[in-house]
Design a protein around this motif. Structure first.
Motif, PDB file in Angstrom:
ATOM      1  N   MET A   1     -16.884 -22.050  10.540  1.00  0.00           N
ATOM      2  CA  MET A   1     -17.095 -21.939   8.952  1.00  0.00           C
ATOM      3  C   MET A   1     -16.639 -20.926   8.286  1.00  0.00           C
ATOM      4  N   ARG A   2     -16.813 -19.784   9.015  1.00  0.00           N
ATOM      5  CA  ARG A   2     -16.278 -18.265   8.527  1.00  0.00           C
ATOM      6  C   ARG A   2     -15.007 -18.459   8.062  1.00  0.00           C
ATOM      7  N   LYS A   3     -14.001 -18.882   9.170  1.00  0.00           N
ATOM      8  CA  LYS A   3     -12.688 -18.976   8.927  1.00  0.00           C
ATOM      9  C   LYS A   3     -12.165 -19.907   7.695  1.00  0.00           C
ATOM     10  N   ALA A   4     -12.811 -21.274   7.738  1.00  0.00           N
ATOM     11  CA  ALA A   4     -12.509 -22.052   6.796  1.00  0.00           C
ATOM     12  C   ALA A   4     -12.812 -21.642   5.288  1.00  0.00           C
ATOM     13  N   ARG A   5     -14.082 -20.985   5.410  1.00  0.00           N
ATOM     14  CA  ARG A   5     -14.469 -20.551   4.011  1.00  0.00           C
ATOM     15  C   ARG A   5     -13.591 -19.137   3.419  1.00  0.00           C
ATOM     16  N   ALA A   6     -13.018 -18.420   4.495  1.00  0.00           N
ATOM     17  CA  ALA A   6     -12.477 -17.265   4.112  1.00  0.00           C
ATOM     18  C   ALA A   6     -10.890 -17.794   3.664  1.00  0.00           C
ATOM     19  N   ASP A   7     -10.272 -18.993   4.470  1.00  0.00           N
ATOM     20  CA  ASP A   7      -9.043 -19.594   4.049  1.00  0.00           C
ATOM     21  C   ASP A   7      -9.143 -20.152   2.589  1.00  0.00           C
ATOM     22  N   LYS A   8     -10.131 -20.650   2.163  1.00  0.00           N
ATOM     23  CA  LYS A   8     -10.579 -21.163   0.894  1.00  0.00           C
ATOM     24  C   LYS A   8     -10.473 -20.128  -0.131  1.00  0.00           C
ATOM     25  N   GLY A   9     -10.864 -18.801   0.324  1.00  0.00           N
ATOM     26  CA  GLY A   9     -11.067 -17.671  -0.547  1.00  0.00           C
ATOM     27  C   GLY A   9     -12.600 -17.598  -1.214  1.00  0.00           C
ATOM     28  N   TRP A  10     -13.549 -18.296  -0.690  1.00  0.00           N
ATOM     29  CA  TRP A  10     -14.736 -18.577  -1.101  1.00  0.00           C
ATOM     30  C   TRP A  10     -15.741 -17.458  -0.639  1.00  0.00           C
ATOM     31  N   SER A  11     -16.724 -16.933  -1.316  1.00  0.00           N
ATOM     32  CA  SER A  11     -17.768 -16.203  -0.965  1.00  0.00           C
ATOM     33  C   SER A  11     -18.676 -17.010  -0.299  1.00  0.00           C
TER      34      SER A  11
END
Length: 156
Positions: free
Chosen positions: A81-91
């Motif tokens: 989850m953390r990696k996918a959210r960071a890849d999308k650039g979302w907080s």
């Protein structure tokens, strides 16, 4: 004789139980033929009434039955989850807004502290586009909706 002079007895007074505190009172009651009943006062400090019962065994069983805490989010799920959210650039707040949940919910899932709820995991999967449920392929991209692979599996 007038009705006014006649005495009406509605009921007899009940014999009251009395507490006998010494031996002379007990002997007097026995001479009169009174019914004598002996009771042993029991209180919490008096543990003698537990000697021949199963109370100790039952209490021990109650204490030994440990309740297993519910499963938390798997570490691989929280990392994906953390990696996918960071890849999308979302907080975390942006992701929470997109899935209509609180920011603390996303924080708990990413920290591995939350008890997994399938509905929330499905919402997060759809927004991030990665697989978060199941035992294998966690963190892999989800197949596109309506893809050939999804249609082929649906017709089987």
């Amino acid at each position: 004789m007038d009705d006014w002079d006649r005495e009406t007895v509605l009921r007899k007074p009940k014999a009251r139980a009395t507490v006998i505190r010494n031996q002379s009172e007990l002997n007097a009651a026995a001479r009169q033929g009174a019914i004598v009943e002996t009771l042993r006062a029991s209180n919490v400090a008096n543990k003698a009434h537990h000697v021949d019962t199963d109370h100790r065994r039952i209490a021990q069983l109650d204490r030994s039955d440990d309740v297993k805490p519910p499963e938390k989010v798997n570490l691989s799920v929280s990392q994906a989850m953390r990696k996918a959210r960071a890849d999308k650039g979302w907080s975390q707040k942006e992701l929470a807004t997109k899935i209509n949940e609180k920011e603390s919910t996303v924080k708990d899932y990413e920290g591995g502290h939350a008890i997994p709820v399938q509905q929330i995991l499905v919402k997060i999967e759809r927004q991030l586009g990665v697989k978060l449920q199941g035992k294998k392929d966690i963190g892999m991209p989800l197949p596109a909706r309506g893809s050939a692979k999804g249609k082929a599996e649906g017709t089987k």
